[in-house]
Enzyme design. Structure first.
Site, mmCIF file in Angstrom:
data_model
loop_
_atom_site.group_PDB
_atom_site.id
_atom_site.type_symbol
_atom_site.label_atom_id
_atom_site.label_comp_id
_atom_site.label_asym_id
_atom_site.label_seq_id
_atom_site.Cartn_x
_atom_site.Cartn_y
_atom_site.Cartn_z
ATOM 1 N N THR A 16 0.810 -1.217 0.000
ATOM 2 C CA THR A 16 0.000 0.000 0.000
ATOM 3 C C THR A 16 0.843 1.266 0.000
ATOM 4 O OG1 THR A 16 -1.748 -1.164 1.189
ATOM 5 C CG2 THR A 16 -1.820 1.221 1.274
ATOM 6 N N ASP A 59 2.137 -7.963 -4.649
ATOM 7 C CA ASP A 59 1.272 -7.878 -3.480
ATOM 8 C C ASP A 59 1.860 -8.783 -2.410
ATOM 9 O OD1 ASP A 59 -1.045 -8.747 -1.678
ATOM 10 O OD2 ASP A 59 -2.004 -7.189 -2.889
ATOM 11 N N SER A 60 1.896 -8.309 -1.177
ATOM 12 C CA SER A 60 2.568 -9.099 -0.130
ATOM 13 C C SER A 60 1.861 -10.424 0.147
ATOM 14 C CB SER A 60 2.701 -8.292 1.163
ATOM 15 O OG SER A 60 1.470 -8.150 1.817
ATOM 16 N N SER A 61 0.612 -10.574 -0.288
ATOM 17 C CA SER A 61 -0.082 -11.856 -0.139
ATOM 18 C C SER A 61 0.557 -12.933 -1.006
ATOM 19 C CB SER A 61 -1.557 -11.711 -0.514
ATOM 20 O OG SER A 61 -2.201 -10.788 0.341
ATOM 21 N N ASP A 92 0.702 -7.181 5.250
ATOM 22 C CA ASP A 92 0.108 -8.479 5.571
ATOM 23 C C ASP A 92 1.134 -9.560 5.889
ATOM 24 O OD1 ASP A 92 -2.421 -7.482 5.341
ATOM 25 O OD2 ASP A 92 -2.838 -8.325 3.364
ATOM 26 N N THR A 167 4.344 -9.433 15.043
ATOM 27 C CA THR A 167 3.190 -10.070 14.416
ATOM 28 C C THR A 167 2.172 -8.988 14.098
ATOM 29 O OG1 THR A 167 1.619 -11.914 14.615
ATOM 30 C CG2 THR A 167 1.943 -10.556 16.572
ATOM 31 N N THR A 278 3.136 -21.692 21.251
ATOM 32 C CA THR A 278 1.811 -21.378 21.786
ATOM 33 C C THR A 278 0.992 -20.579 20.786
ATOM 34 O OG1 THR A 278 0.577 -20.265 23.545
ATOM 35 C CG2 THR A 278 2.724 -19.324 22.969
ATOM 36 N N GLN A 279 -0.305 -20.844 20.747
ATOM 37 C CA GLN A 279 -1.189 -20.056 19.893
ATOM 38 C C GLN A 279 -1.662 -18.790 20.606
ATOM 39 O OE1 GLN A 279 -5.502 -22.090 20.084
ATOM 40 N NE2 GLN A 279 -3.949 -23.524 19.382
#
Length: 342
Positions: A16, A59-61, A92, A167, A278-279
Site C-alpha cells: 500500500t 502484493d505481499s499476499s 500483511d 506479528t 503457543t497459539q
C-alpha cells in the site's frame, strides 16, 4: 575531518505504501520512487544520502521464499556500498519476511528496516510518510562512524521492533503490529528514543554471510478442540515433508489422545521435526510444566519457547535448508540465533 553522510538504499517490494491517488480519476496507481525526494521534500532534511531501487513489486499476499532470496541478494550486492537499508513492504506478510531475512542475513552489522503503511502515500490521512521518514532516519543513525542498529527491524506507527519478534495484530488501525514478548527497540515522539540495552549485536569480526537455501516443505497445525486424526494425518502425509509447527494451547498443552501422540512419535522417528509453539498472542511454551505437555517432551517434540508463528516458520525453513543433522537440529532450533526467542 567532516564525516560523510550515511548512504541509505530504499528497496520497494510492493504494498500500500507504494500507491498514490490520481485526483482526476480517483484511482490508485503505483508511486514512482525515482522521484521520491520531489514528492516528499521532508526527506531532504535527513542527514543522509538516499538511493532507491524497485524489486519487481508484488502484493505481499504473494510473498514467498524465492522472493525473500531476491531481497537478500539485493542487500548482499549492495552491502559494501550502503550504510543501511529500508525495505518497503506490504503489511500483511511483513513479519514473515522480516523474520526470514533475520535468519538469512548472518552477522549483519548494518540496519535493515522494514516498513509500510495502512493507507497509500498519497492519501490525505496516510501513515506512510511518517513510517517512511522515520525508518530512513533510524537506518541512518550512527555513533562513532558505526550504525547504531545492526539487525533486521520493523518500524510502524512510532515504534521500532525487532523484526523476528513481530506479528500483525490489526487490519484497520495504524498501530498494526506488536512485539508481545520483547520490548520495542525505539520509540518515536518529540525525540527518537533508542533502547540501547535491547539491541541485538552480531559477533565481532565475523564475516557477513547470506543464506539462500530455504526449504518450505513444512506444515502448520493449529490445535483446536475436536481436531481429527484425518486432519492431522493429511498434514503429515504431505510429500517431502520436513517439519511441522504445532500451535498448541497455553504453555504448550494439547490433546493426549493415544492416536495423536502415536502419530507425532512415528513421524519424529522418521526424521520429521515437530515444533511446539503457543497459539496465545504472548507468553512461552514450557514443555513439561503441565502433564498434558509432558508427553510431547518425552517423544522428542522441540520447544519453540516464545517464538511468534512467523519466526517459528521462517526459522524452520532456514534450519531445514542448512541440512543440520537430526542430532543437532533440536538443540540448534531451541537456541536463540538472531534474538528471536528469550
Amino acid at each position: 575531518m567532516k564525516q560523510t553522510k550515511p548512504n541509505i538504499l530504499l528497496i520497494y517490494t510492493g504494498g500500500t505504501i507504494g500507491m498514490v491517488k490520481d485526483f482526476k480519476t480517483g484511482a490508485l496507481k503505483a508511486f514512482d520512487f525515482k522521484t521520491l525526494l520531489e514528492k516528499i521534500p521532508e526527506l531532504q532534511l535527513l542527514d543522509c544520502n538516499i538511493e532507491t531501487v524497485s524489486n519487481k513489486p508484488i502484493d505481499s499476499s504473494n510473498m514467498n521464499p524465492a522472493y525473500w532470496v531476491q531481497i537478500a541478494e539485493l542487500i548482499e550486492s549492495n552491502y559494501n556500498s550502503f550504510d543501511g537499508f529500508v525495505i518497503l513492504h506490504g503489511s500483511d506478510t511483513m513479519s514473515y519476511t522480516a523474520s526470514a531475512l533475520s535468519f538469512m542475513l548472518e552477522n549483519l552489522a548494518k540496519p535493515v528496516i522494514f516498513t509500510g503503511s495502512q493507507l497509500p502515500i498519497g492519501h490525505l490521512r496516510t501513515d506512510a510518510k511518517e513510517n517512511l521518514i522515520t525508518s530512513i532516519q533510524v537506518a541512518s543513525l550512527q555513533k562513532n562512524g558505526m550504525p547504531i542498529i545492526q539487525e533486521v527491524c520493523l518500524y510502524f506507527e512510532y515504534k521500532l521492533y525487532r523484526g523476528n519478534r513481530t506479528t500483525k495484530i490489526n487490519a484497520e488501525h495504524f498501530q498494526a503490529f506488536a512485539s508481545p514478548n520483547y520490548t520495542e527497540l525505539a520509540e518515536s515522539g518529540v525525540h527518537l528514543k533508542i533502547n540501547d540495552e535491547y539491541l541485538f549485536r552480531p559477533q565481532k569480526n565475523e564475516t557477513f554471510k547470506v543464506h539462500k537455501n530455504l526449504n518450505n516443505n513444512i506444515g502448520l497445525i493449529k490445535m483446536f478442540p475436536g481436531i481429527t486424526k484425518q486432519i492431522v494425518e493429511s498434514v503429515f502425509n504431505a510429500p517431502n515433508l520436513k517439519g511441522v509447527i504445532l500451535e498448541t494451547y497455553g504453555a504448550g498443552n494439547c490433546t493426549t489422545q493415544t492416536w495423536f501422540i502415536n502419530l507425532l512419535e512415528e513421524n519424529i522417528k522418521k526424521g520429521i521435526h515437530v515444533i511446539n509453539i503457543t497459539q496465545c498472542t504472548g507468553g512461552s511454551v514450557i514443555m513439561g510444566h503441565y502433564e498434558t505437555s509432558n508427553m510431547l517432551k518425552k517423544i522428542g517434540v522441540i520447544s519453540g519457547k516464545d517464538l511468534t508463528t512467523e519466526a517459528a516458520i521462517s526459522k524452520l525453513m532456514y534450519l531445514v535448508g542448512q541440512n543440520i543433522s537430526k542430532e543437532m537440529f533440536k538443540s540448534t532450533y531451541e537456541m536463540a540465533l538472531r534474538g528471536e526467542m528469550t
